[in-house]
Each structure stands twice: as C-alpha cells, then as structure tokens.
Write a protein that holds these residues in place. Sequence first.
Motif, PDB file in Angstrom:
ATOM      1  N   UNK A 163      44.569  34.704  41.936  1.00 50.03           N
ATOM      2  CA  UNK A 163      45.572  34.869  42.987  1.00 50.03           C
ATOM      3  C   UNK A 163      46.224  36.233  42.900  1.00 50.03           C
ATOM      4  N   UNK A 164      47.543  36.265  43.176  1.00 46.38           N
ATOM      5  CA  UNK A 164      48.247  37.547  43.132  1.00 46.38           C
ATOM      6  C   UNK A 164      48.566  37.983  41.717  1.00 46.38           C
ATOM      7  N   UNK A 165      48.288  37.054  40.759  1.00 50.20           N
ATOM      8  CA  UNK A 165      48.571  37.382  39.369  1.00 50.20           C
ATOM      9  C   UNK A 165      47.425  38.192  38.793  1.00 50.20           C
ATOM     10  N   UNK A 166      47.191  39.362  39.365  1.00 50.01           N
ATOM     11  CA  UNK A 166      45.954  40.086  39.081  1.00 50.01           C
ATOM     12  C   UNK A 166      45.915  40.761  37.738  1.00 50.01           C
ATOM     13  N   UNK A 167      47.054  40.804  37.039  1.00 55.62           N
ATOM     14  CA  UNK A 167      47.061  41.513  35.757  1.00 55.62           C
ATOM     15  C   UNK A 167      46.717  40.598  34.599  1.00 55.62           C
ATOM     16  N   UNK A 168      46.688  39.282  34.884  1.00 52.30           N
ATOM     17  CA  UNK A 168      46.458  38.316  33.802  1.00 52.30           C
ATOM     18  C   UNK A 168      45.087  37.662  34.011  1.00 52.30           C
ATOM     19  N   UNK A 169      44.246  37.576  32.963  1.00 53.00           N
ATOM     20  CA  UNK A 169      42.959  36.887  33.140  1.00 53.00           C
ATOM     21  C   UNK A 169      43.214  35.402  33.391  1.00 53.00           C
ATOM     22  N   UNK A 170      42.431  34.777  34.261  1.00 52.74           N
ATOM     23  CA  UNK A 170      42.643  33.355  34.555  1.00 52.74           C
ATOM     24  C   UNK A 170      42.493  32.493  33.304  1.00 52.74           C
ATOM     25  N   UNK A 171      41.561  32.897  32.435  1.00 49.48           N
ATOM     26  CA  UNK A 171      41.345  32.104  31.207  1.00 49.48           C
ATOM     27  C   UNK A 171      41.565  32.957  29.991  1.00 49.48           C
ATOM     28  N   UNK A 172      42.323  32.417  29.047  1.00 53.04           N
ATOM     29  CA  UNK A 172      42.584  33.142  27.816  1.00 53.04           C
ATOM     30  C   UNK A 172      41.355  33.136  26.923  1.00 53.04           C
ATOM     31  N   UNK A 173      41.449  33.840  25.794  1.00 54.08           N
ATOM     32  CA  UNK A 173      40.300  33.917  24.890  1.00 54.08           C
ATOM     33  C   UNK A 173      39.995  32.546  24.282  1.00 54.08           C
ATOM     34  N   UNK A 174      40.983  31.648  24.283  1.00 57.14           N
ATOM     35  CA  UNK A 174      40.761  30.299  23.777  1.00 57.14           C
ATOM     36  C   UNK A 174      40.102  29.408  24.833  1.00 57.14           C
ATOM     37  N   UNK A 175      39.823  29.980  26.020  1.00 62.91           N
ATOM     38  CA  UNK A 175      39.178  29.198  27.068  1.00 62.91           C
ATOM     39  C   UNK A 175      40.146  28.363  27.865  1.00 62.91           C
ATOM     40  N   UNK A 176      41.427  28.429  27.536  1.00 66.09           N
ATOM     41  CA  UNK A 176      42.411  27.654  28.276  1.00 66.09           C
ATOM     42  C   UNK A 176      42.907  28.456  29.492  1.00 66.09           C
ATOM     43  N   UNK A 177      43.147  27.790  30.639  1.00 71.90           N
ATOM     44  CA  UNK A 177      43.689  28.498  31.806  1.00 71.90           C
ATOM     45  C   UNK A 177      45.062  29.087  31.483  1.00 71.90           C
ATOM     46  N   UNK A 178      45.313  30.278  31.996  1.00 70.28           N
ATOM     47  CA  UNK A 178      46.590  30.936  31.735  1.00 70.28           C
ATOM     48  C   UNK A 178      47.685  30.301  32.576  1.00 70.28           C
ATOM     49  N   UNK A 179      48.927  30.632  32.204  1.00 71.08           N
ATOM     50  CA  UNK A 179      50.068  30.088  32.944  1.00 71.08           C
ATOM     51  C   UNK A 179      49.980  30.559  34.390  1.00 71.08           C
ATOM     52  N   UNK A 180      50.218  29.696  35.321  1.00 71.42           N
ATOM     53  CA  UNK A 180      50.196  30.083  36.731  1.00 71.42           C
ATOM     54  C   UNK A 180      48.835  29.952  37.387  1.00 71.42           C
ATOM     55  N   UNK A 181      47.793  29.736  36.577  1.00 72.07           N
ATOM     56  CA  UNK A 181      46.446  29.654  37.150  1.00 72.07           C
ATOM     57  C   UNK A 181      46.341  28.493  38.128  1.00 72.07           C
ATOM     58  N   UNK A 182      46.970  27.367  37.738  1.00 74.36           N
ATOM     59  CA  UNK A 182      46.884  26.176  38.579  1.00 74.36           C
ATOM     60  C   UNK A 182      47.672  26.342  39.870  1.00 74.36           C
ATOM     61  N   UNK A 183      48.602  27.312  39.857  1.00 73.23           N
ATOM     62  CA  UNK A 183      49.517  27.419  40.993  1.00 73.23           C
ATOM     63  C   UNK A 183      49.452  28.835  41.572  1.00 73.23           C
ATOM     64  N   UNK A 184      48.235  29.360  41.731  1.00 78.39           N
ATOM     65  CA  UNK A 184      48.121  30.763  42.143  1.00 78.39           C
ATOM     66  C   UNK A 184      48.379  30.954  43.636  1.00 78.39           C
ATOM     67  N   UNK A 185      48.854  32.185  43.972  1.00 78.28           N
ATOM     68  CA  UNK A 185      49.202  32.479  45.362  1.00 78.28           C
ATOM     69  C   UNK A 185      48.106  33.303  46.019  1.00 78.28           C
ATOM     70  N   UNK A 186      47.863  33.065  47.289  1.00 75.13           N
ATOM     71  CA  UNK A 186      46.819  33.827  47.974  1.00 75.13           C
ATOM     72  C   UNK A 186      47.168  35.319  48.057  1.00 75.13           C
ATOM     73  N   UNK A 187      46.162  36.166  47.930  1.00 77.20           N
ATOM     74  CA  UNK A 187      46.364  37.609  48.105  1.00 77.20           C
ATOM     75  C   UNK A 187      46.233  37.900  49.598  1.00 77.20           C
ATOM     76  N   UNK A 188      47.357  38.238  50.223  1.00 78.13           N
ATOM     77  CA  UNK A 188      47.305  38.453  51.665  1.00 78.13           C
ATOM     78  C   UNK A 188      47.420  39.942  51.965  1.00 78.13           C
ATOM     79  N   UNK A 189      46.533  40.386  52.827  1.00 76.41           N
ATOM     80  CA  UNK A 189      46.526  41.809  53.168  1.00 76.41           C
ATOM     81  C   UNK A 189      46.710  41.937  54.682  1.00 76.41           C
ATOM     82  N   UNK A 190      47.638  42.786  55.119  1.00 71.87           N
ATOM     83  CA  UNK A 190      47.842  42.946  56.563  1.00 71.87           C
ATOM     84  C   UNK A 190      46.691  43.736  57.184  1.00 71.87           C
ATOM     85  N   UNK A 191      46.192  43.220  58.285  1.00 74.81           N
ATOM     86  CA  UNK A 191      45.085  43.923  58.942  1.00 74.81           C
ATOM     87  C   UNK A 191      45.445  44.354  60.357  1.00 74.81           C
TER      88      UNK A 191
END
Lengths: 292, 508
Positions: free
Chosen positions: A137-165
């Motif tokens: 989602x918009x949390x582009x600086x954090x990998x979705x999955x940590x090195x332990x294979x667990x989803x990172x915080x916010x992964x389950x609740x990610x926001x769409x990346x919206x771009x004005x066209x």
Amino acid sequence: MRITQGMMTNNMLNNLTKSFNSMNKYMDQLNTGMKITKPSDDPFIAIKGLGYRSQLVQAEQYSSNAAEVHQWMDNSDGALDHATQGLQRLKELATLASNGTNSKDELENIAKEVDQIKEDLMSIANLKVNDKYIFNGTNTTVPPFGSDGQPSAGFADQKPVKVPISPGVELTANVNGQTVFGGDFFANIDNFSQALKSSDSANIDQYISKIDTNIESVVNARADLGARMNRLDLVENRLSQQELTAKDIMSKNENVDYEKAITDLLTQETMHRAALSAGARIMQPSLVDFLR
Amino acid sequence: MSTFHGLEMAKQALFTQQMGLYTTGHNISNVNTEGYSRQRVNFETLSPYPSASRNRPQMPGQIGQGVKAGTVQRMRDSFLDTQYRSQTSRASYWSTKTDALSRMESVMNEISGGDGLNKVLDDFWKSLQSLSTNATNSGARDVVANKGLAVAETFKYLSTSLEGIRTDLKTQIGDADGTSGKLGDANSLLRQINSLNKQISEIEPHGYLPNDLYDQRDVLIDQLSQIVNIKVTYEKSSNSSLDIADGIANIELEDATGNSFNPAFSLLTKGDMTKADSELKKFTIAYGDGENNSISEIKFGDTVVPIDKVDGSLKALSENYGIKNGDKNYYTKMLSDLDKMASEFIKAFNEIHSSGYGLDGTTGRNFFTGTKASDINVSSEILQNTDAIAASLEANNKGDGQNMLKLSDVITEPISGLGTNTSVKTYYQKLIGELAVNTQEAGRNAKNTALQQANVQNDRLSVSAVSLDEEMTNLLKFQHAYNASARSMTAMDELLDKIINSMGLVGR
C-alpha cells in the motif's frame, strides 16, 4: 500652410521613428517567435496565454503521473504473473506428492523445491521498484514481510496508492498485497512443506485446493489490475491528446505567423527606405543652392 | 520743402532696408534655436508733408517722406501656444504613466519564456504533484523545497523591485521642500518666468518689444506645462507699452478639462515681480501616509494642490507612487495585492502542511514563514531537512503523498480570502490582466496625445519657424531695395550737383 525646414525635419524624424518602431516590433516577433513580447501588447492574448501555459503544465504533469502509474502497474502485473507461475508449480508438486507412490526421499526433494518457491514468492511479495515496496500500500518504505516471514505492522490494513490523473480524478496504482499474499498464503506453503518433510501423504491432498484458492486470488487481483490498466491506457491517450491540444491552442494564441511577420517586415523596410531617400532629397536643397 | 528732402528720404530708406537685412540675418542665425520665433520689421510710411495745420505751406497735396522701421515683431499665434500647452500636459501625463507602468510590467515579466510568478507557481505545483507520487524520494523532496524557495523569492523580488521603482518615482517627484525632481523644476521655472516678467516690464514701457525675452519666457512656460497644466494670461506692463507688446505673464493652475479652478489657483502674478526669489510661493510635498509612505498632500504656498484634478507628469508620477485616498495608486495597489495574495497563500498552504506528517513522523510544521510578499520564506527547518516536508496524511504512512495533492490544490483551488471562486493563480492572472490593460491604454493614449502634440507643434512651427528659403528671398528683397535707395540717393546727388556746381554761372 507655411512649411519650414524645421517642420520637415521634425516630420521626417517622427516618421522615421514610427517606421523604426514598427520594424523593431516585427524584428522582436521574428526573434522571439511570439506575437507579443509584453502583456500590454495584447492583454487578451497575454491572459489567455497564462491560462494555457498552466493548462499545459498540468497536462504534462498528469501525463507524467500516468507514466508513474503505468510503471507501478506493469511491475505489479509482472510480479503477479511470476507469482502465478510459482503457485502453478506448487500445485503440480502437490498433485505429484499426493499420489502416494513417492518415497520419503522423493517427498523431501519436493519439499526442498517447495521451500525454494516459497522464498521466491516471498521475494515477490517484498518486491521493491524504484525504492518502493509495491505490495504494501502507501507504506512503501516498509517491506510487507519481515525477515522472520511475518507480515509487518499495517500490512493487513494497507491503503491504496492513489495518483491523480486529471483534476479531481485519481487512479489506484497498486495491487493490495493483503488480498494476494495475506491470510494464510505463506502459512499454507509452510505447512505443505512441513507435511512433505514428515511424509504425511494423507494430508497433502488438501493443499491442492488451498493452492488453487491462492491462485484464484492472484488471478482476481490481476484481472482487477488489468481493468485498471485498460482505464489507464484510455487516460494516457486522452492526456497526450490534451497535451497536444493545449500546445496547439497556446501556439495559435501567441506564436507568430512567420509568413505574415516577414512580409510585414519587408513591407516596412521598403517604406523605410523610401522615407529615407525622400528625406535625403528634400532635406538637401534650399534657395541658397540656387542663388549666385 | 527742404532742399535735402530727397537725401534724407533716401538715407531713411537705406537705414530701414538695412534693418530688414539685419533682422533677416538674425532670423537665419537662429534657424536652429529652440523656441525662437521669426521676427519681422514692420515698415511704416513716414507721415506725409505737410501735415494739415493752420500755418501749412500752400502746396498742392501732401508728399510722402519715405519709410521708417515701425516695430520689430515676432510672428507667433498665442492661440496655438494655448493649444500646444494643454496638449503637452496631456501627452506628458500619458507618457510618464506609460513609462511607470511599463517598468512594472517588465518587473512582472509574465510572457512565454519569462520567469514570472505564474510560471514559478506552475513549477511549484508540478513539484508537489511529483512528490505525491514519490513521497519517499529525497530528490523529489529537494525539488519541492527549492521550487517553494523560488516561489518565495519571486514574491520577494516582485515586492522589492516594485518598492525600488517607487523610490525612483519619489526621486522624480521631488523632496519635501520642493528643491528637487519635478517639483523643484516647477519652482525653478516659476522663478525664471518671474525674473523674465521683471526684465520685460523694464523694457516694454520704452516702446520696445523684447522679442527674444518673450521667446525665452515661452520656452519656460512650455516646459512648465509638461509638469502641470496651466493657463497663461497676459497683463499690460504699463500704459506706455505698445499695444502689440505681450506684457506680463500671469500663470494659473488649470484642471484636466482646461478650466480654471474656482477660486482661481494662481501660480504667478504681476505682483510677484516685486518679490525676491525667496519670497515666492512654491510647490512643496508631504510624504508619509500609512506604511507605504504615500503622498499626503502637495501644496503650493499654503494651498493644497488638487493633484487628482490636474494633468501633466506630476500627476502621473504621483498616481503611480501613491496618493493618500487616491483611486489609481498603481504601485501601492499592486504591492498590497501581492501582499494579500502571499498572505492568503501562506496561510492556506501552512494550514494543510502542518496537518500532514513528514518522513520523520513529525507534524504541525509550517512550510512557509512570513506573512506577506516582502517577507515570505521557506522555513529553515524544511530547507535543512527535507524529510520535514509533510507529504503524508498519517504519521507512519511514509509512502503516502496525499497531503502533497492537497497542497498542490492550494495553488489551483479557490481560496475564500481572495474572493469568490478565486484561486492564487486566477487572482494573479487578474492582477496581470489589469496591469496589461492599464499599460496598453496608457500606451495608446501616450501615442495619440503625442501625435496631437506634434500636430499642434507643426501648426505653431508653421507660423513661427524660420524658413531659410523665405529668409533668402527677403534678403534679396531688402538688398534690392537697399540698392535702389542708394540709387535714388545718387539721383539726388546729381540733382544737387547740378544746383550747386552748375547753376548760377550766368555771365561768367
């Protein structure tokens, strides 16, 4: 009317100045390629020009935004394609493993491949394009999955990346990683691998359908993405059209008509020459020249 | 009849034709002198002999006694002078106004290729949009900071440049005590005209026409009419002056329509001739109204000059510089409009910026500092650390650039403080539009009034200017008359020779 030398000199100077001014104007037009060089030359053209230039800047920016979206989508699509292939292979392996004729060694070999595919899928989920994790989602600086294979915080609740066209119109650029890699996506594969390693052939069957479900969610995500890509194509076409139109209108509004400007300049030059030679003729003689 | 009547008559003719020749020479010499009016000797016949009286000799009719030079008159049409001066005031008003507005226009530099505020705002909008799609990209953040800086600097540049030109305009208008600029010029011209009035009043009573002093005075009056529009009336300098003498010039201020003020606003009268220069009334000015230091009033002596009702360069300069309660204060208006635009922009931008979150997770920060065009700047916090740019709407959502979109809307969407449906961009476009229309109108009027002025000037030159061809013709005319007079003297000489040397020889 009594005419004196002084008056003729004045008139001629005035006319020459006027003619010089006109020539200067045409020269300016030819040099700059613009009909006007300052707003007061033609306020109407100037103000329209300000608006058109802003419109052009907007059209260009929205095009560049659309290109950005395009990149997101192409990369997402490629990644999902790759993920589908991985999942297909998993399904093949599950089918192969489930027929009950495999030895323990064979199952372990299958498990090794399953682990590799999982790593591969994990790297797809953590795909970074342009320094951005595209499946978080918009949390582009954090990998979705940590090195332990667990989803990172916010992964389950990610926001769409919206771009004005276009003004007020936004397009979602990303694929929601949660709908593809969320839930028990990786847990399934882990369990499958685990089952293979413990030669638990009776339980392997169930993974075929579980993997199918995963394949389905990837395919669904791609279908949704495909629909948006279609829309993006339409928008990009329209934007490039708008850009062209804006440039065209701007050019019609303020660019000089070269044929006209050159003709005007030549006409003016001819008049200027005529004025000069007439002046030279008239200024010269006086009665003094003819009296002995 | 005197014996030498013929000789006397021929001598008088020689003298008179000689005066004609000399005056022609004077005209030729001054063919290029500014303000010179050609002069003409008015020839008059001498009164005939005998005059009708009781003891007149018994003669069959009167006999002419020849010619004399009556007066030396300059050829000039005072009606054209009046026309020329009112055109001069008008032309000078519009050309001065055009100059001032053109300077403003070139500062704003709003045309393709120019780097005016419109373009800088477009660029800033673009950078905000770009950052919204690449919220974590430090390059895009640098661009936003720098384009924001460009916006701030352009506002400041416009503000300081316009103030700079205003300082220039003030120098052109003049100091408080009226010793410099246009006011100083006007005061000095009035003093010089007064001094010429004085000289003229000392010559005219002797029956002379001080033509060259008249010319000098007319040039000065022409110059004064560039600064303010004036009405000139003439008053006889004494009872013994010739009827065709110009007399003393009284000067009064006139309104822009060419009418006298009620009561009449007198600048110079006959009575001023007795005063020393230091006692003459003069133009003074008071500045310092409000923060923009506008003109509070212009006075002549103790009387307030209704500057908005006159014409001429002084009015144009004042209108541009700014007059207290004036309705055409172009520079102060542009400055305050820019301030308003900057202030609303800063407010709206900061409000949205401070509600967003930077890459470092902090919120509540302003992007711009300052409150107006002259002091707007990008906050040093942001210039030092572009992570502070609040691109995101949420603290931990670093890749989110939604706040940048809201910020880019500050440039293109209406801001209520600027008027209904008016955005920063449209507000600025309106300013440029008004400026362009004003400048265009001023330029057109400047051209037209200059043309009319040139036409009247031509009419005036047609009457007053020296034509070399004409002078050469006159030269021949007077030369021939001189030769012929000399010839008539020779005839007299022969006549007398006959009487004196050849007669009375009877019986020798």
